[in-house]
Structures are given as C-alpha cells and as structure tokens.
Design a protein around this motif. Structure first.
Motif, PDB file in Angstrom:
ATOM      1  N   HIS A  79      48.808  11.505  -5.829  1.00  0.00           N
ATOM      2  CA  HIS A  79      49.520  12.774  -5.942  1.00  0.00           C
ATOM      3  C   HIS A  79      50.378  12.843  -7.201  1.00  0.00           C
ATOM      4  N   ALA A  80      49.989  12.095  -8.219  1.00  0.00           N
ATOM      5  CA  ALA A  80      50.709  12.140  -9.491  1.00  0.00           C
ATOM      6  C   ALA A  80      50.656  13.554 -10.067  1.00  0.00           C
ATOM      7  N   ASP A 106      59.588   8.956 -15.431  1.00  0.00           N
ATOM      8  CA  ASP A 106      59.404  10.365 -15.117  1.00  0.00           C
ATOM      9  C   ASP A 106      58.492  10.350 -13.905  1.00  0.00           C
ATOM     10  N   PHE A 107      59.095  10.467 -12.747  1.00  0.00           N
ATOM     11  CA  PHE A 107      58.442  10.234 -11.460  1.00  0.00           C
ATOM     12  C   PHE A 107      58.829  11.410 -10.581  1.00  0.00           C
ATOM     13  N   PHE A 108      58.063  12.513 -10.702  1.00  0.00           N
ATOM     14  CA  PHE A 108      58.460  13.776 -10.095  1.00  0.00           C
ATOM     15  C   PHE A 108      59.836  14.195 -10.624  1.00  0.00           C
ATOM     16  N   ASP A 133      68.171  10.781 -10.145  1.00  0.00           N
ATOM     17  CA  ASP A 133      67.871  11.675 -11.254  1.00  0.00           C
ATOM     18  C   ASP A 133      68.679  11.269 -12.487  1.00  0.00           C
ATOM     19  N   ILE A 134      68.079  11.450 -13.663  1.00  0.00           N
ATOM     20  CA  ILE A 134      68.794  11.231 -14.918  1.00  0.00           C
ATOM     21  C   ILE A 134      69.873  12.304 -15.061  1.00  0.00           C
ATOM     22  N   THR A 135      71.061  11.881 -15.433  1.00  0.00           N
ATOM     23  CA  THR A 135      72.201  12.785 -15.594  1.00  0.00           C
ATOM     24  C   THR A 135      72.663  12.786 -17.052  1.00  0.00           C
ATOM     25  N   PRO A 136      73.489  13.742 -17.440  1.00  0.00           N
ATOM     26  CA  PRO A 136      74.055  13.718 -18.795  1.00  0.00           C
ATOM     27  C   PRO A 136      74.953  12.481 -18.986  1.00  0.00           C
TER      28      PRO A 136
END
Length: 282
Positions: A79-80, A106-108, A133-136
């Motif tokens: 389901h990539a 980068d995983f969804f 999640d990546i944040t500022p």
C-alpha cells in the motif's frame, strides 16, 4: 519490486526460499548494524536483498499499526503511495543483539523515526519503532534529526547506559528534579525536541509551562536502555499532555559523564481494539 520478493517469504503459494549463495555470503560478512540499515533504506531503493536478513519463520512486530510477521510488512509495502517511500538512516548503533536507528522517512508523510531490531543468529527476529511527523525547527533552531552523529567512547558504553538509566528513574520517574545537574551538563545541553529550547533553562521553561497548564509529562516504566559509546536510547511508557498513553523514545549523547544532547519521539499508543498485532508496543 520489493513486495514481490516479500511474497516469496510470506506465503502466497510458495514456501519460503533458501538464501542464494551470494545473499548467504553477504549476510554472513555484514554486521547486524549494516543489515538493519540496508533493510530500512530498501524501503526507498526497492532492493529485495535485505528482506533475506529477516527470519521468515519468526518476525515479531511491535508497531501496532502493522500486522505480525513478514506478511504484515508486505502489506505495508503493498500500500505504498505513488512514488514509493523515502528512507534515510541518520544514526545507527549496535548493542549486542540489538540495533537501533534514527531515521528520516517519507512514510505516508514526512516523519522522524526510531527503529529497534533484535537479531538471532544473524537474522532479524523482532522490531520496535516510534514515529512522529516532521515539525519546524525548535526555539533554538534545531530539528528532530540534525546534530552530532560522531560515535566515540566505545569503552564507556555501560557507564553511559547506567548514567541514563539513573537519570530516567530518578528524575523522570521519581521526579527528583533537584538532582538534574547530576546528569545534565550545565555548560552545554543541545535540545532537539520540537518545542523546547537549548540548555537547562529551556527545559525548565517547558516543565513550568506543563505545570501551569496542568499537562502531563509522566514517565511510568522504563522498558529498554540500549547504547553504544556516547549514545544511549531509552524506551519508556507513560502519559503525556491531557493524559494520553504514550511511548517515549529518548536518545541521549553523553560527554565527560554528563548528558549534552537529546532527541526524542513521543507517540500515542492506540486503543487495544485498534491493534493489528497482539505483541504490544513494548
């Protein structure tokens, strides 16, 4: 494609294949750390070889959003998103039969992650992780993944693990905040938490905010302490914010007997009815 290779291992209509002579040679000469890195980065490259570093008859999965065994891993790959996954290992460490990695995904969506793999006889048999999640950048301009990567002080691994274990138990579990300078450097403390600034002053301001807002930063149980040289990773269970049940993964860098740098990922633990395996988060 990687998923087609996974199908060979996870059942479909064929038995698990034996490793080819070339793969067997590679797996015997590579370190466990190298195998774990190759497996993570194969999410992006599509190289099927690293799947052979997983024991096809015993792969215990602790990511609760993924089914157990290689079949669960294959389901994720199937389901990539269009364009596939991205994965880059930033830091990699080995502690006896355990390898722990700090990676950018980068995983969804863009994410920072810690992965832990346990090996038996050169094959991966168990996996834990924490993702966010990546944040500022934080108030000091640091990100969740930048900072030191230099591995040193290999002769001090056990000493550093003992220091960090005591820090978690005495400061974070028991709340003996008056002892914090026994563990954290007063001269340099680089912080990669998305919301906290550098130094003991930044940490103190964050803790004060939590207290004023009646928010929780509660560590109840330390489940793992893994280390190599000047880096130590801990896996803990507790409550955060409004009381969410969470897993805390904290990576510390130690220098001259004090903690001088910190990265972390806090991930909520889903309700039991939402688990896709029965192995638990820890």
């Amino acid at each position: 494609m990687l998923f087609l290779s996974l199908l060979l291992f996870t059942g479909g209509c064929r038995p698990a294949p034996k490793a080819t002579s070339s793969n067997h040679t590679i797996s015997k000469t590579m370190t466990n750390k190298e195998k774990a890195i190759a497996l993570i980065e194969s999410l992006e490259s599509g190289d099927p070889t690293p799947v052979s570093y997983i024991n096809p008859r015993k792969y215990i999965q602790h990511n609760l959003a993924v089914g157990d065994g290689l079949e669960g891993f294959g389901e994720v790959i199937a389901h990539a998103p269009e364009g596939g996954f991205k994965a880059k290992v930033i830091r990699a460490f080995q502690d006896e039969d355990f390898v722990f990695l700090h990676s950018k995904y980068d995983f969804f969506g863009p994410k920072a992650g810690f992965d832990i793999f346990r090996f038996e006889e050169g094959l991966i048999v168990e996996h834990w992780d924490n993702l966010a999640d990546i944040t500022p950048p934080n108030p000091s301009g640091r990100t969740q993944l930048d900072g030191s990567t230099d591995l040193t002080d290999l002769d001090k691994t056990e000493t550093n693990k003992k220091l960090v274990r005591e820090f978690l138990n005495e400061i974070l579990v028991k709340g003996q905040s008056d002892r914090i300078t026994d563990f954290i450097s007063t001269e340099e403390y680089l912080q990669h938490n998305a919301d906290i600034a550098d130094g003991l002053s930044g940490l103190g301001s964050a803790l004060q905010y939590f207290a004023q807002e009646s928010l929780l930063l509660q560590y109840d149980t330390v489940h793992m302490v893994l280390g190599e040289g000047n880096f130590v990773l801990t896996v803990s269970e507790g409550k955060f914010g409004q009381g969410d049940h969470v897993a805390y993964y904290d990576l510390f860098r130690i220098q001259d007997g004090k903690i001088v740098e910190h990265w972390d990922i806090i991930q909520p633990i889903p309700a039991r009815e939402d688990w896709k395996n029965t192995n638990g988060k820890f």
